[in-house]
Design an enzyme around this catalytic site. Structure first.
Site, PDB file in Angstrom:
ATOM      1  N   CYS A   3       0.871  -1.180   0.000  1.00 19.43           N
ATOM      2  CA  CYS A   3       0.000   0.000   0.000  1.00 19.43           C
ATOM      3  C   CYS A   3       0.899   1.218   0.000  1.00 19.43           C
ATOM      4  O   CYS A   3       2.106   1.122   0.186  1.00 19.43           O
ATOM      5  CB  CYS A   3      -0.866   0.004   1.243  1.00 19.43           C
ATOM      6  SG  CYS A   3      -1.795  -1.522   1.454  1.00 19.43           S
ATOM      7  N   ARG A  37       1.356   1.633  -5.968  1.00 21.80           N
ATOM      8  CA  ARG A  37       1.555   0.621  -4.927  1.00 21.80           C
ATOM      9  C   ARG A  37       0.272  -0.142  -4.599  1.00 21.80           C
ATOM     10  O   ARG A  37       0.303  -1.170  -3.917  1.00 21.80           O
ATOM     11  CB  ARG A  37       2.083   1.280  -3.649  1.00 21.80           C
ATOM     12  CG  ARG A  37       3.404   1.990  -3.837  1.00 21.80           C
ATOM     13  CD  ARG A  37       3.825   2.641  -2.557  1.00 21.80           C
ATOM     14  NE  ARG A  37       4.139   1.665  -1.542  1.00 21.80           N
ATOM     15  CZ  ARG A  37       5.320   1.102  -1.369  1.00 21.80           C
ATOM     16  NH1 ARG A  37       6.321   1.425  -2.151  1.00 21.80           N
ATOM     17  NH2 ARG A  37       5.515   0.217  -0.417  1.00 21.80           N
ATOM     18  N   TRP A  83      -3.801  -1.851  -1.355  1.00 19.52           N
ATOM     19  CA  TRP A  83      -3.821  -3.076  -2.162  1.00 19.52           C
ATOM     20  C   TRP A  83      -4.200  -4.180  -1.195  1.00 19.52           C
ATOM     21  O   TRP A  83      -3.451  -4.510  -0.279  1.00 19.52           O
ATOM     22  CB  TRP A  83      -2.456  -3.339  -2.765  1.00 19.52           C
ATOM     23  CG  TRP A  83      -2.419  -4.500  -3.711  1.00 19.52           C
ATOM     24  CD1 TRP A  83      -2.770  -4.500  -5.028  1.00 19.52           C
ATOM     25  CD2 TRP A  83      -1.999  -5.834  -3.408  1.00 19.52           C
ATOM     26  NE1 TRP A  83      -2.595  -5.755  -5.560  1.00 19.52           N
ATOM     27  CE2 TRP A  83      -2.126  -6.592  -4.587  1.00 19.52           C
ATOM     28  CE3 TRP A  83      -1.538  -6.463  -2.257  1.00 19.52           C
ATOM     29  CZ2 TRP A  83      -1.803  -7.936  -4.646  1.00 19.52           C
ATOM     30  CZ3 TRP A  83      -1.220  -7.810  -2.318  1.00 19.52           C
ATOM     31  CH2 TRP A  83      -1.352  -8.534  -3.520  1.00 19.52           C
ATOM     32  N   ASN A 117       1.130  -0.194   5.939  1.00 21.58           N
ATOM     33  CA  ASN A 117       1.526  -0.926   4.740  1.00 21.58           C
ATOM     34  C   ASN A 117       2.209  -2.201   5.200  1.00 21.58           C
ATOM     35  O   ASN A 117       3.084  -2.149   6.056  1.00 21.58           O
ATOM     36  CB  ASN A 117       2.513  -0.091   3.909  1.00 21.58           C
ATOM     37  CG  ASN A 117       3.189  -0.910   2.831  1.00 21.58           C
ATOM     38  OD1 ASN A 117       2.579  -1.797   2.245  1.00 21.58           O
ATOM     39  ND2 ASN A 117       4.453  -0.630   2.569  1.00 21.58           N
ATOM     40  N   GLY A 118       1.793  -3.354   4.653  1.00 23.15           N
ATOM     41  CA  GLY A 118       2.431  -4.611   5.041  1.00 23.15           C
ATOM     42  C   GLY A 118       1.425  -5.571   5.618  1.00 23.15           C
ATOM     43  O   GLY A 118       0.230  -5.491   5.333  1.00 23.15           O
ATOM     44  N   GLU A 159       9.459 -13.284 -20.734  1.00 25.54           N
ATOM     45  CA  GLU A 159       9.141 -11.910 -20.322  1.00 25.54           C
ATOM     46  C   GLU A 159       8.069 -11.308 -21.237  1.00 25.54           C
ATOM     47  O   GLU A 159       7.156 -10.613 -20.767  1.00 25.54           O
ATOM     48  CB  GLU A 159      10.428 -11.067 -20.323  1.00 25.54           C
ATOM     49  CG  GLU A 159      10.242  -9.587 -20.045  1.00 25.54           C
ATOM     50  CD  GLU A 159       9.613  -9.273 -18.687  1.00 25.54           C
ATOM     51  OE1 GLU A 159       9.468 -10.171 -17.849  1.00 25.54           O
ATOM     52  OE2 GLU A 159       9.234  -8.106 -18.503  1.00 25.54           O
ATOM     53  N   LYS A 209       4.387  -9.907 -20.012  1.00 23.00           N
ATOM     54  CA  LYS A 209       3.837  -8.577 -20.335  1.00 23.00           C
ATOM     55  C   LYS A 209       2.434  -8.714 -20.927  1.00 23.00           C
ATOM     56  O   LYS A 209       1.523  -7.969 -20.557  1.00 23.00           O
ATOM     57  CB  LYS A 209       4.741  -7.813 -21.324  1.00 23.00           C
ATOM     58  CG  LYS A 209       6.096  -7.396 -20.802  1.00 23.00           C
ATOM     59  CD  LYS A 209       6.067  -6.259 -19.810  1.00 23.00           C
ATOM     60  CE  LYS A 209       5.946  -6.700 -18.386  1.00 23.00           C
ATOM     61  NZ  LYS A 209       7.105  -6.974 -17.596  1.00 23.00           N
ATOM     62  N   LYS A 225       2.756  -2.471  -7.901  1.00 21.23           N
ATOM     63  CA  LYS A 225       4.132  -2.293  -8.357  1.00 21.23           C
ATOM     64  C   LYS A 225       5.130  -2.978  -7.426  1.00 21.23           C
ATOM     65  O   LYS A 225       6.101  -3.557  -7.874  1.00 21.23           O
ATOM     66  CB  LYS A 225       4.437  -0.788  -8.444  1.00 21.23           C
ATOM     67  CG  LYS A 225       5.816  -0.473  -8.986  1.00 21.23           C
ATOM     68  CD  LYS A 225       5.914  -0.789 -10.459  1.00 21.23           C
ATOM     69  CE  LYS A 225       7.301  -0.578 -11.015  1.00 21.23           C
ATOM     70  NZ  LYS A 225       7.457  -1.265 -12.307  1.00 21.23           N
TER      71      LYS A 225
HETATM   72  O1  M6R Z   1      10.538  -5.163  -7.487  1.00 19.81           O
HETATM   73  P1  M6R Z   1      10.852  -6.526  -8.016  1.00 19.81           P
HETATM   74  O2  M6R Z   1      11.735  -6.501  -9.183  1.00 19.81           O
HETATM   75  O3  M6R Z   1      11.379  -7.443  -6.953  1.00 19.81           O
HETATM   76  O4  M6R Z   1       9.462  -7.113  -8.471  1.00 19.81           O
HETATM   77  C1  M6R Z   1       9.327  -8.429  -8.871  1.00 19.81           C
HETATM   78  C2  M6R Z   1       7.999  -8.671  -9.538  1.00 19.81           C
HETATM   79  O5  M6R Z   1       6.949  -8.407  -8.642  1.00 19.81           O
HETATM   80  C3  M6R Z   1       7.820  -7.807 -10.768  1.00 19.81           C
HETATM   81  O6  M6R Z   1       8.843  -7.993 -11.684  1.00 19.81           O
HETATM   82  C4  M6R Z   1       6.463  -8.110 -11.433  1.00 19.81           C
HETATM   83  O7  M6R Z   1       6.502  -9.385 -12.007  1.00 19.81           O
HETATM   84  C5  M6R Z   1       6.127  -7.032 -12.445  1.00 19.81           C
HETATM   85  N1  M6R Z   1       4.735  -6.773 -12.406  1.00 19.81           N
HETATM   86  C6  M6R Z   1       6.510  -7.385 -13.820  1.00 19.81           C
HETATM   87  O8  M6R Z   1       6.015  -6.525 -14.781  1.00 19.81           O
END
Ligand code: M6R
Length: 610
Positions: A2, A27, A74, A100-101, A483, A487, A605
């Site tokens: 969050c 977030r 979230w 948050n957490g 990857e 996406k 994110k």
């Molecule tokens: O912040 P991080 O790189 O550790 O995050 C890892 C994943 O949560 C992150 O890459 C996630 O898969 C993204 N939504 C990819 O677009």
């Protein structure tokens, strides 16, 4: 997971808090709320959905109060609803908190508080904090926050305010982010710097278990036992414009186009005039690099795919065995590793709970830990023995793009550096690769300038009605295919599978029928001919081929239904260019379907929960 922000100062705070939330919306965005103290009373507001909904009702709160806290959520415990939106208050209505957490022992705390007569109004784990503070309060909010903290298990950051002391905010953290912003006649607390970057760039990162108390004129830091801790302020020089869209329709599109700059920044000063590599901050002596017996890469999501690129490069160049592990699985294993193992944790945010847990496990088993991250001051940087920063700049779009390219670059640089030190590549070979690496930002600049994005958009539109995509690749094309599929899944919501092309005949080929679209990463490679055999197998089933191919490849044009061209480069560096059309393909597919690209459903994110 969050976003939280607190403000105390001389100015009316309602709009300052709201604008702060806007910067934190990445977030989490399933509900939001704020609590402001005005004339000794709380003014509270909660809404469900993203911040547009909160904005619509913001006028219900007067703009007179000059201190308050706010939250964008979230959901973890309890569905998105106004009852579950933060801030949460206690039974007496004198305390409000944002968190948050996750409070892992909230069930037992809740039972204890209920038995004592506390009444709960939400399903969240966070609400226990307001009641714990109420229970412990004896005239000092700081002491009550500490008392609550001592009873809580899990990982969390929370900020609290009370109408009994209407001039201060208290915050504390445990393994999740909290940053303090120092202003003139005002101070801030937040989950991340962008929340107050428009107001101040002087920041402080409290450590786990430190309690921060801010008033209009002061910022004080204490240990849990109440001993003062000196504040070490840092200046951040991020461009505020970087947190905006800069003329693009979405953050994601802007961030895709920023990739040449992000790569150039990540390369800067890391390749010397002689073509050698110097990586500050690794904290790894040449003897330790030479003595390495094993590399273990832990990461999640997109960062995991960058880790796979690292595996191919480290094994081929530095001749060291590499395992790449999904952090959420690795953290519950009983790994066989030791002092001659280097654990590389890749995380753009440096705050991903699973990756942090995997780092801790690797370290407890004796490994040295190196963090590859984009965020200065993040938890990963505090826990690792060494750090290699990517310099992608702030990434707002939930779907990672520019951070992925810079992570790929970081692991390639690391592999070349290790190969140099271990003597597994000659100086000339390393120089040839670094020269080629230097060319990549320019190649991508040219790629975008040539209108390639519009060409990808045309192809994406053509296939945007598809029910399913398959992505295939071999060798270094495999992480790119994985990857690209992630996406597509994340932002277009079209089911997409990714496979090693050679493995397809062992099962997934059964999915194919006349007209099934198959994306193939077919850049120049020593396995190109093998891949083309797989392409033929796919074509024989009536599937349509969309190939990502290196410019100048005449052979593919006759075979594929559509080709997404990328600049020609060395095959080991091809993942840096090959992913770009797949990012664009996913982007324009999602756009054609009318999806909200920057805020895909169910995602956040930064994933600070297990
Ligand atoms: O912040 P991080 O790189 O550790 O995050 C890892 C994943 O949560 C992150 O890459 C996630 O898969 C993204 N939504 C990819 O677009």
């Amino acid at each position: 997971m969050c976003g939280i922000i607190g403000y105390v100062g001389a100015r009316p705070c309602r709009d300052i808090l709201f604008q702060g939330l806007r910067k934190l919306e990445y977030r989490g965005y399933d509900s939001a709320g704020l609590s402001i103290i005005r004339d000794g009373q709380f003014e509270l507001l909660h809404s469900v959905g993203n911040l547009d909904n909160l904005e619509e009702i913001l006028h219900r709160v007067g703009n007179g109060g000059t201190m308050g806290i706010a939250h964008t959520r979230w959901a973890t415990h309890g569905r998105p609803s106004t009852e579950n939106a933060h801030p949460h208050t206690d039974c007496t209505g004198r305390f409000a908190i944002v968190l948050n957490g996750i409070v892992e022992n909230y069930m037992s705390l809740r039972a204890m508080l209920r038995a004592e007569g506390h009444e709960f109004t939400s399903e969240t784990d966070a609400e226990v904090v307001a009641h714990l503070i109420e229970r412990a309060y004896a005239g000092s909010l700081r002491d009550a926050v500490v008392a609550a903290y001592r009873q809580m298990e899990g990982h969390f950051t929370y900020c609290a305010i009370t109408t009994d002391e209407p001039d201060l905010i208290v915050g504390v953290r445990k393994e999740t982010p909290l940053v303090v912003g120092l202003g003139k006649d005002e101070n801030f607390l937040a989950s991340a710097i962008p929340a107050f970057m428009a107001e101040t760039r002087t920041v402080l990162f409290p450590e786990d278990g430190q309690v921060v108390v801010i008033t209009r004129d002061t910022v004080e830091l204490y240990t849990l036992d109440g001993d003062p801790v000196p504040c070490e302020w840092t200046h951040v020089d991020w461009d505020e414009e970087a947190a905006e869209k800069g003329g693009y329709e979405t953050f994601m599109l802007k961030e895709i186009h920023e990739q040449p700059t992000s790569l150039a920044d990540t390369l800067a000063e890391r390749i010397g005039p002689d073509g050698g590599i110097s990586l500050d901050g690794l904290e790894l002596a040449p003897e330790a690099i030479k003595a390495l017996k094993q590399v273990l890469i832990v990461a999640c999501g997109t960062s995991y795919h960058a880790g796979l690129v690292g595996k191919y490069a480290l094994e081929r160049w530095a001749r060291v065995p590499v395992e790449v592990e999904v952090a959420s699985e690795f953290r519950y294993r009983d790994p066989v590793i030791g002092e001659d193992t280097l654990c590389i944790a890749i995380s753009q945010s440096g705050e991903t709970a699973d990756t942090l847990a995997a780092m801790r496990l690797a370290r407890s088993a004796g490994a040295r830990v190196l963090a590859v991250t984009n965020i200065v001051g993040s938890q990963a940087t505090r826990e690792a023995d060494g750090v290699l920063f990517t310099r992608a700049g702030l990434e707002i779009g939930v779907a990672a793009t520019k951070t992925f390219l810079t992570q790929e670059l970081a692991v390639l640089l690391l592999a070349l550096n290790f190969a140099e030190v271990r003597g597994t590549l000659s100086e000339e070979q390393v120089r040839a690769y670094t020269e080629e690496l230097r060319r990549i930002p320019g190649l991508l600049d040219h790629y975008f300038a040539s209108g390639a994005a519009a060409e990808v958009e045309d192809v994406a539109r053509k296939y945007s009605g598809s029910r399913f995509f398959l992505c295939l690749g071999r060798n270094l094309g495999l992480p790119v295919a994985l990857e690209g599929a992630l996406k597509l899944k994340e932002i277009s919501y079209i089911p997409t599978d990714a496979y090693a092309a050679g493995e397809m005949k062992h099962g997934p080929i059964a999915l194919l029928e006349e007209g099934s679209p198959v994306l193939v990463v077919a850049t120049d490679s020593f396995v190109y001919d093998k891949l083309i055999s797989n392409v033929q197998e796919v074509k024989a089933r009536g599937a349509l081929i969309i190939a990502v191919a290196s410019e100048g490849n005449e052979n593919i044009a006759g075979m594929a239904d559509d080709v997404l061209w990328v600049p020609k480069t060395d095959e080991m560096l091809a993942p840096l260019v090959a992913i770009v059309p797949l990012q664009l393909f996913a982007y324009y597919t999602a756009k054609a379907k009318g999806e909200k690209v920057d805020q895909p459903r169910n995602l956040a994110k930064t994933v600070t929960v297990e």
